[in-house]
Design a protein around this motif. Structure first.
Motif, PDB file in Angstrom:
ATOM      1  N   VAL A 144       0.864  -1.177   0.000  1.00  0.00           N
ATOM      2  CA  VAL A 144       0.000   0.000   0.000  1.00  0.00           C
ATOM      3  C   VAL A 144       0.899   1.224   0.000  1.00  0.00           C
ATOM      4  N   GLU A 145       0.639   2.143  -0.918  1.00  0.00           N
ATOM      5  CA  GLU A 145       1.406   3.387  -0.965  1.00  0.00           C
ATOM      6  C   GLU A 145       0.421   4.547  -0.981  1.00  0.00           C
ATOM      7  N   VAL A 146       0.599   5.472  -0.051  1.00  0.00           N
ATOM      8  CA  VAL A 146      -0.361   6.563   0.101  1.00  0.00           C
ATOM      9  C   VAL A 146       0.375   7.880   0.322  1.00  0.00           C
ATOM     10  N   VAL A 147      -0.348   8.965   0.039  1.00  0.00           N
ATOM     11  CA  VAL A 147       0.097  10.306   0.409  1.00  0.00           C
ATOM     12  C   VAL A 147      -0.814  10.784   1.525  1.00  0.00           C
ATOM     13  N   LEU A 148      -0.255  11.080   2.691  1.00  0.00           N
ATOM     14  CA  LEU A 148      -1.018  11.568   3.829  1.00  0.00           C
ATOM     15  C   LEU A 148      -0.953  13.084   3.876  1.00  0.00           C
ATOM     16  N   GLN A 149      -2.086  13.698   4.121  1.00  0.00           N
ATOM     17  CA  GLN A 149      -2.151  15.140   4.315  1.00  0.00           C
ATOM     18  C   GLN A 149      -2.902  15.398   5.611  1.00  0.00           C
ATOM     19  N   GLY A 150      -2.171  15.290   6.721  1.00  0.00           N
ATOM     20  CA  GLY A 150      -2.762  15.513   8.030  1.00  0.00           C
ATOM     21  C   GLY A 150      -2.194  16.751   8.685  1.00  0.00           C
ATOM     22  N   GLU A 151      -2.500  16.911   9.943  1.00  0.00           N
ATOM     23  CA  GLU A 151      -1.965  18.043  10.688  1.00  0.00           C
ATOM     24  C   GLU A 151      -0.512  17.807  11.081  1.00  0.00           C
ATOM     25  N   ARG A 152      -0.148  16.551  11.330  1.00  0.00           N
ATOM     26  CA  ARG A 152       1.213  16.211  11.706  1.00  0.00           C
ATOM     27  C   ARG A 152       1.935  15.418  10.612  1.00  0.00           C
ATOM     28  N   LEU A 153       1.235  14.496  10.004  1.00  0.00           N
ATOM     29  CA  LEU A 153       1.831  13.639   8.983  1.00  0.00           C
ATOM     30  C   LEU A 153       1.477  14.174   7.609  1.00  0.00           C
ATOM     31  N   ARG A 154       2.502  14.553   6.872  1.00  0.00           N
ATOM     32  CA  ARG A 154       2.307  15.067   5.521  1.00  0.00           C
ATOM     33  C   ARG A 154       3.398  14.477   4.641  1.00  0.00           C
ATOM     34  N   GLY A 155       3.015  13.631   3.705  1.00  0.00           N
ATOM     35  CA  GLY A 155       4.007  13.035   2.826  1.00  0.00           C
ATOM     36  C   GLY A 155       3.596  11.661   2.368  1.00  0.00           C
ATOM     37  N   ARG A 156       4.524  11.009   1.670  1.00  0.00           N
ATOM     38  CA  ARG A 156       4.285   9.739   0.998  1.00  0.00           C
ATOM     39  C   ARG A 156       4.820   8.593   1.858  1.00  0.00           C
ATOM     40  N   TYR A 157       3.973   7.584   2.071  1.00  0.00           N
ATOM     41  CA  TYR A 157       4.307   6.446   2.923  1.00  0.00           C
ATOM     42  C   TYR A 157       3.997   5.146   2.198  1.00  0.00           C
ATOM     43  N   SER A 158       4.734   4.096   2.569  1.00  0.00           N
ATOM     44  CA  SER A 158       4.434   2.769   2.039  1.00  0.00           C
ATOM     45  C   SER A 158       4.282   1.778   3.183  1.00  0.00           C
ATOM     46  N   LEU A 159       3.379   0.834   2.974  1.00  0.00           N
ATOM     47  CA  LEU A 159       3.202  -0.318   3.850  1.00  0.00           C
ATOM     48  C   LEU A 159       3.437  -1.558   2.998  1.00  0.00           C
ATOM     49  N   VAL A 160       4.422  -2.357   3.364  1.00  0.00           N
ATOM     50  CA  VAL A 160       4.791  -3.536   2.579  1.00  0.00           C
ATOM     51  C   VAL A 160       4.722  -4.761   3.479  1.00  0.00           C
ATOM     52  N   HIS A 161       3.964  -5.768   3.036  1.00  0.00           N
ATOM     53  CA  HIS A 161       3.882  -7.012   3.804  1.00  0.00           C
ATOM     54  C   HIS A 161       5.204  -7.758   3.683  1.00  0.00           C
ATOM     55  N   ARG A 162       5.680  -8.282   4.787  1.00  0.00           N
ATOM     56  CA  ARG A 162       6.947  -9.004   4.771  1.00  0.00           C
ATOM     57  C   ARG A 162       6.807 -10.320   4.008  1.00  0.00           C
ATOM     58  N   ASP A 163       7.826 -10.638   3.220  1.00  0.00           N
ATOM     59  CA  ASP A 163       7.774 -11.823   2.367  1.00  0.00           C
ATOM     60  C   ASP A 163       7.892 -13.128   3.147  1.00  0.00           C
ATOM     61  N   ASP A 164       8.441 -13.073   4.330  1.00  0.00           N
ATOM     62  CA  ASP A 164       8.625 -14.272   5.135  1.00  0.00           C
ATOM     63  C   ASP A 164       7.258 -14.895   5.460  1.00  0.00           C
ATOM     64  N   PRO A 165       7.041 -16.175   5.119  1.00  0.00           N
ATOM     65  CA  PRO A 165       5.744 -16.809   5.416  1.00  0.00           C
ATOM     66  C   PRO A 165       5.403 -16.771   6.901  1.00  0.00           C
ATOM     67  N   ALA A 166       6.422 -16.711   7.749  1.00  0.00           N
ATOM     68  CA  ALA A 166       6.171 -16.676   9.190  1.00  0.00           C
ATOM     69  C   ALA A 166       5.801 -15.291   9.686  1.00  0.00           C
ATOM     70  N   ALA A 167       5.814 -14.302   8.779  1.00  0.00           N
ATOM     71  CA  ALA A 167       5.583 -12.924   9.219  1.00  0.00           C
ATOM     72  C   ALA A 167       4.150 -12.686   9.657  1.00  0.00           C
ATOM     73  N   GLY A 168       3.216 -13.499   9.160  1.00  0.00           N
ATOM     74  CA  GLY A 168       1.826 -13.334   9.557  1.00  0.00           C
ATOM     75  C   GLY A 168       1.280 -11.984   9.126  1.00  0.00           C
ATOM     76  N   ASN A 169       0.837 -11.198  10.094  1.00  0.00           N
ATOM     77  CA  ASN A 169       0.250  -9.892   9.815  1.00  0.00           C
ATOM     78  C   ASN A 169       1.262  -8.757   9.901  1.00  0.00           C
ATOM     79  N   ALA A 170       2.550  -9.074   9.897  1.00  0.00           N
ATOM     80  CA  ALA A 170       3.578  -8.046  10.044  1.00  0.00           C
ATOM     81  C   ALA A 170       3.860  -7.360   8.713  1.00  0.00           C
ATOM     82  N   TRP A 171       3.841  -6.035   8.728  1.00  0.00           N
ATOM     83  CA  TRP A 171       4.160  -5.207   7.581  1.00  0.00           C
ATOM     84  C   TRP A 171       5.292  -4.267   7.957  1.00  0.00           C
ATOM     85  N   LYS A 172       5.867  -3.636   6.952  1.00  0.00           N
ATOM     86  CA  LYS A 172       6.930  -2.646   7.160  1.00  0.00           C
ATOM     87  C   LYS A 172       6.396  -1.280   6.734  1.00  0.00           C
TER      88      LYS A 172
END
Length: 347
Positions: free
Chosen positions: A103-131
């Motif tokens: 997931v890649e998004v641009v946030l426009q908040g009061e504190r967070l302003r900019g481009r962010y990414s959420l990447v699911h970890r490739d490790d099968p054991a990662a479960g619900n862990a993202w970066k």
């Protein structure tokens, strides 16, 4: 808000980006909930297809590209969802890419302003862990909180004379362990004056990180043990030598207290060149007060009265600090004076 996002796309030249694997939603609202206790964490929620898609971020949303953080996918919530956590930030977002792995998004908040990414970890054991990563450069003026700075020592000397008394601030000289505390993402890391990490020796101090929440700071102070209202050197020696399980076992018999006397970095900005009176005002404004930490008073002027009070409380002396002095890590100089009883005459 839509205009701001359009301007952001124009400046970033988004037309040069490769297309997403499937069309991304335009976006919507986002909110970050802050939960400070018992374990600080932040919940990032993005409105999409009628729900708030959510991740919990244990160490706060990063503010610079080098601050890569764990994010754990949690249950979606309805758009009107609120809980007992504080709203730390909110605003609009634009989705640039969205699939089950990235997931890649641009946030426009009061504190967070900019481009962010959420990447699911490739490790099968990662479960619900993202970066979770910030892709844009940090905001102008952002400075990463240093891991450690050597504490500034005071030079032995006499009490300043009456003519310059108002130029100084006076504090009690506490018989403790000089300790630098780094607070990031609601967690603390403690260092002794040599730079050795000693966090596990003082489990009582963890709540200080939760109190500051997402604020980042580098603090200077003394760890002291008290018994019957007076400093307890023997208890302090025992705590200084204990680690891990032994430290946890001793915390009820010899609890430690962190007396915070200075702030060196705050909210991604260095305060080393700021005068002492400004640093103290910022420190007082943090509201640091808890069962095992506090900010003891600093008294502008009237050094003789502070010295008498120190003697009456059974302390060894006081520390005088020029009110306009910067903080010089590891460098003793005439800006800070260590005044011991019996050496209180005019300079």
């Amino acid at each position: 808000m839509v205009d701001e996002l359009a301007e952001y796309r124009r400046r970033r030249g988004r037309e040069t980006e490769p297309p997403p694997e499937r069309p991304a939603a335009r976006g919507g609202r986002f909110v970050v909930h802050e939960q400070r206790t018992p374990q600080p964490h932040w919940n990032l929620r993005l409105e999409r297809e009628g729900v708030l898609v959510s991740w919990t971020v244990p160490r706060a949303v990063p503010r610079a590209p080098e601050e890569v953080r764990l994010a754990v996918r949690i249950d979606d919530q309805p758009p009107e969802y609120t809980d007992d956590a504080e709203v730390w930030d909110h605003g609009a977002y634009e989705a640039l890419h969205w699939n089950d792995r990235r997931v890649e998004v641009v946030l426009q908040g009061e504190r967070l302003r900019g481009r962010y990414s959420l990447v699911h970890r490739d490790d099968p054991a990662a479960g619900n862990a993202w970066k979770l990563t910030r892709l844009d450069p940090a905001e102008d003026g952002h400075e990463v909180t240093p891991r450690f700075l050597a504490p500034m020592p005071a030079r032995p000397g006499p009490l300043p004379g009456a003519a310059e008394d108002g130029d100084w601030a006076y504090e009690f000289a506490w018989p403790g362990l000089r300790t630098i505390l780094r607070v990031t993402g609601g967690r603390i890391t403690a260092f002794d004056e040599t730079g050795e990490e000693v966090t596990s020796r003082f489990p009582e101090l963890r709540g200080l990180g939760a109190q500051l929440g997402a604020r980042e700071a580098l603090l200077d102070g003394e760890i002291v043990v008290f018994a019957a209202g007076a400093p307890d050197p023997d208890g302090l020696r025992r705590r200084a030598a204990a680690d891990g399980g032994e430290a946890r076992g001793l915390r009820h018999r010899h609890p430690v207290f962190y007396l915070v006397t200075d702030v060196l970095h705050l909210d991604f900005r260095s305060l080393l060149s700021s005068p002492h009176h400004e640093r103290r005002a910022l420190l007082d404004g943090l509201g640091l007060a808890g069962p095992h930490w506090q900010v003891p008073p600093s008294h502008p002027g009237d050094g003789a009265a502070v010295a008498r009070a120190s003697r009456d409380h059974g302390l060894a002396g006081i520390i005088a600090k020029r009110r306009d002095s910067p903080y010089r890590p590891g460098l003793a100089n005439d800006d800070w004076i260590d005044i011991r009883h019996g050496r209180t005459g005019a300079r």
